[in-house]
Design a protein around this motif. Structure first.
Motif, PDB file in Angstrom:
ATOM      1  N   UNK A 255       0.833  -1.196   0.000  1.00 23.97           N
ATOM      2  CA  UNK A 255       0.000   0.000   0.000  1.00 23.97           C
ATOM      3  C   UNK A 255       0.867   1.245   0.000  1.00 23.97           C
ATOM      4  N   UNK A 256       0.233   2.362  -0.260  1.00 24.70           N
ATOM      5  CA  UNK A 256       0.907   3.634  -0.031  1.00 24.70           C
ATOM      6  C   UNK A 256       0.971   3.869   1.476  1.00 24.70           C
ATOM      7  N   UNK A 257       1.880   4.720   1.906  1.00 33.13           N
ATOM      8  CA  UNK A 257       2.001   4.984   3.335  1.00 33.13           C
ATOM      9  C   UNK A 257       0.700   5.561   3.897  1.00 33.13           C
ATOM     10  N   UNK A 258       0.034   6.407   3.144  1.00 33.24           N
ATOM     11  CA  UNK A 258      -1.212   7.002   3.619  1.00 33.24           C
ATOM     12  C   UNK A 258      -2.287   5.945   3.793  1.00 33.24           C
ATOM     13  N   UNK A 259      -2.431   5.037   2.816  1.00 31.39           N
ATOM     14  CA  UNK A 259      -3.421   3.971   2.927  1.00 31.39           C
ATOM     15  C   UNK A 259      -3.102   3.046   4.093  1.00 31.39           C
ATOM     16  N   UNK A 260      -1.811   2.731   4.272  1.00 36.43           N
ATOM     17  CA  UNK A 260      -1.414   1.867   5.379  1.00 36.43           C
ATOM     18  C   UNK A 260      -1.724   2.524   6.722  1.00 36.43           C
ATOM     19  N   UNK A 261      -1.459   3.825   6.822  1.00 32.75           N
ATOM     20  CA  UNK A 261      -1.755   4.542   8.062  1.00 32.75           C
ATOM     21  C   UNK A 261      -3.257   4.546   8.350  1.00 32.75           C
ATOM     22  N   UNK A 262      -4.061   4.761   7.315  1.00 30.59           N
ATOM     23  CA  UNK A 262      -5.512   4.771   7.510  1.00 30.59           C
ATOM     24  C   UNK A 262      -6.006   3.414   7.993  1.00 30.59           C
ATOM     25  N   UNK A 263      -5.521   2.343   7.349  1.00 30.54           N
ATOM     26  CA  UNK A 263      -5.978   1.001   7.708  1.00 30.54           C
ATOM     27  C   UNK A 263      -5.571   0.646   9.134  1.00 30.54           C
ATOM     28  N   UNK A 264      -4.316   0.905   9.487  1.00 28.18           N
ATOM     29  CA  UNK A 264      -3.841   0.561  10.826  1.00 28.18           C
ATOM     30  C   UNK A 264      -4.456   1.464  11.888  1.00 28.18           C
ATOM     31  N   UNK A 265      -4.740   2.702  11.526  1.00 28.98           N
ATOM     32  CA  UNK A 265      -5.357   3.617  12.493  1.00 28.98           C
ATOM     33  C   UNK A 265      -6.767   3.173  12.848  1.00 28.98           C
ATOM     34  N   UNK A 266      -7.512   2.664  11.869  1.00 27.93           N
ATOM     35  CA  UNK A 266      -8.874   2.196  12.140  1.00 27.93           C
ATOM     36  C   UNK A 266      -8.863   1.068  13.154  1.00 27.93           C
ATOM     37  N   UNK A 267      -7.854   0.211  13.086  1.00 25.34           N
ATOM     38  CA  UNK A 267      -7.779  -0.901  14.031  1.00 25.34           C
ATOM     39  C   UNK A 267      -7.209  -0.448  15.368  1.00 25.34           C
ATOM     40  N   UNK A 268      -6.215   0.450  15.329  1.00 22.47           N
ATOM     41  CA  UNK A 268      -5.589   0.918  16.570  1.00 22.47           C
ATOM     42  C   UNK A 268      -6.542   1.764  17.400  1.00 22.47           C
ATOM     43  N   UNK A 269      -7.477   2.468  16.764  1.00 18.94           N
ATOM     44  CA  UNK A 269      -8.358   3.357  17.506  1.00 18.94           C
ATOM     45  C   UNK A 269      -9.268   2.567  18.452  1.00 18.94           C
ATOM     46  N   UNK A 270      -9.570   1.311  18.119  1.00 13.35           N
ATOM     47  CA  UNK A 270     -10.360   0.477  19.027  1.00 13.35           C
ATOM     48  C   UNK A 270      -9.584   0.256  20.322  1.00 13.35           C
ATOM     49  N   UNK A 271      -8.279   0.034  20.196  1.00 15.77           N
ATOM     50  CA  UNK A 271      -7.436  -0.118  21.379  1.00 15.77           C
ATOM     51  C   UNK A 271      -7.449   1.164  22.203  1.00 15.77           C
ATOM     52  N   UNK A 272      -7.398   2.308  21.533  1.00 14.44           N
ATOM     53  CA  UNK A 272      -7.366   3.586  22.244  1.00 14.44           C
ATOM     54  C   UNK A 272      -8.670   3.840  22.994  1.00 14.44           C
ATOM     55  N   UNK A 273      -9.804   3.441  22.409  1.00 16.87           N
ATOM     56  CA  UNK A 273     -11.068   3.555  23.144  1.00 16.87           C
ATOM     57  C   UNK A 273     -10.976   2.805  24.472  1.00 16.87           C
ATOM     58  N   UNK A 274     -10.465   1.584  24.408  1.00 20.99           N
ATOM     59  CA  UNK A 274     -10.311   0.800  25.630  1.00 20.99           C
ATOM     60  C   UNK A 274      -9.300   1.399  26.579  1.00 20.99           C
ATOM     61  N   UNK A 275      -8.232   1.975  26.032  1.00 20.81           N
ATOM     62  CA  UNK A 275      -7.208   2.607  26.864  1.00 20.81           C
ATOM     63  C   UNK A 275      -7.807   3.764  27.661  1.00 20.81           C
ATOM     64  N   UNK A 276      -8.615   4.593  27.013  1.00 21.20           N
ATOM     65  CA  UNK A 276      -9.235   5.726  27.711  1.00 21.20           C
ATOM     66  C   UNK A 276     -10.116   5.228  28.848  1.00 21.20           C
TER      67      UNK A 276
END
Length: 329
Positions: A255-276
């Motif tokens: 992927x492009x770096x931007x697409x990779x960041x978007x894809x990984x961010x969507x998954x990482x944000x679930x972790x951040x919800x739990x972290x908060x």
């Protein structure tokens, strides 16, 4: 398992989920009963398949197909209004622990980056009290000495905080700030997240070793043992999410770096919800329980051990699908 074997084994479930999604979107046979529970079950399993495909670096076409399918299914599962409580319940009981396990290697790296300097700094500070001066000024050390000493103030209370509620607000701001640093700094190729994990491990270890060396070990450990189950775990998970973001930037794959960041961010944000959520729990415990002098240290040790066991068991086991393949149970 090769990509072909993986696709052959999971294809029936993907096909059934595709049919249910098409039906829910209005593109299927409206006369066929719409099974929302079955859709939710297949959606959860497809999310796990997506995580496996990404972790094993399966062909990008397969990963993109699963991403598209899970996104469409997600919109159907959560499109109803007035289901905020159900969404939060699902996030807490299924999506968050599943996302943590999907980040397993990043969690392991973050744990090492935090725990190793913590242990080394604690040992160094305990053996040589002057070591802590490399990280903290003498004036700050006097404050911590008063906080954990035998004085009249509650354990862990700052001198300028008159109530537990004042400390609760302080802990929320402090905890969220540390967690945000560990996550957001991952944008700098993961180096920022690694730095904040190392720094917080060094700081906590050096301070703990110094306080214990001052003879305040009972007050210190009885104060931190309970809320640390949530706070330390949350900080490590925030760092793990940041490391994953950084890895997407450094190694985007096909992927492009931007697409990779978007894809990984969507998954990482679930972790951040739990972290908060975990940091808010930690702040409440720290303000109203950890600092309570009327609770015997032995009681706090027991409650703290139970909290650690519950947190670890929750992250390791909660949200796992029932056995039986794609069958909804």
């Amino acid at each position: 398992m090769t990509p072909k074997q993986f696709a052959a084994a999971r294809a029936p479930g993907w096909a059934e989920l595709e049919q249910l999604v098409a039906r829910g979107e209005g593109g299927g046979d409206e006369k066929v009963p719409y099974d929302g529970a079955r859709l939710a079950s297949l959606y959860r399993r497809c999310c796990e398949d997506l995580a496996l495909a990404q972790a094993r670096a399966y062909p990008v076409q397969m990963v993109q197909q699963l991403e598209s399918l899970t996104q469409r299914a997600h919109r159907l599962v959560y499109r109803r209004q007035g289901v905020e409580f159900a969404q939060l319940r699902r996030l807490a009981l299924i999506e968050f622990p599943q996302a943590v396990r999907a980040h397993a290697r990043y969690v392991a790296m973050a744990t090492a980056l935090f725990a190793v300097p913590l242990v080394l700094a604690a040992w160094a500070s305990w053996r040589d009290p002057g070591f802590v001066l490399h990280l903290l000024e003498a004036a700050r050390l006097q404050e911590f000495d008063a906080m954990y000493g035998p004085g009249e103030h509650g354990i862990g209370h700052r001198r300028d905080a008159d109530t537990d509620w004042a400390m609760f607000g302080f802990y929320i701001l402090n905890n969220i700030g540390v967690g945000f640093q560990c996550f957001a700094a991952g944008l700098f190729a993961g180096v920022g997240s690694a730095f904040y994990l190392l720094f917080n491990g060094l700081f906590a270890g050096a301070l703990g070793g110094w306080v214990v060396g001052r003879g305040h070990g009972t007050n210190f450990f009885s104060f931190v043992v309970t809320h640390s189950a949530f706070e330390i775990t949350a900080i490590v998970l925030a760092g793990a999410a940041g490391l994953r973001i950084g890895h997407a930037w450094v190694a985007p794959g096909q992927r492009t770096r931007l697409d990779a960041l978007k894809a990984h961010s969507r998954e990482a944000v679930v972790v951040i919800y739990g972290v908060v959520w975990m940091l808010l729990v930690a702040a409440a415990i720290e303000a109203f329980w950890s600092s309570a002098r009327w609770v015997e240290p032995e009681v706090k040790y027991g409650v703290g051990a139970a909290c650690w066991a519950l947190v670890l068991l929750y992250l390791a086991r909660q949200g796992r699908p029932l056995q039986g393949g794609w069958d909804a149970r």
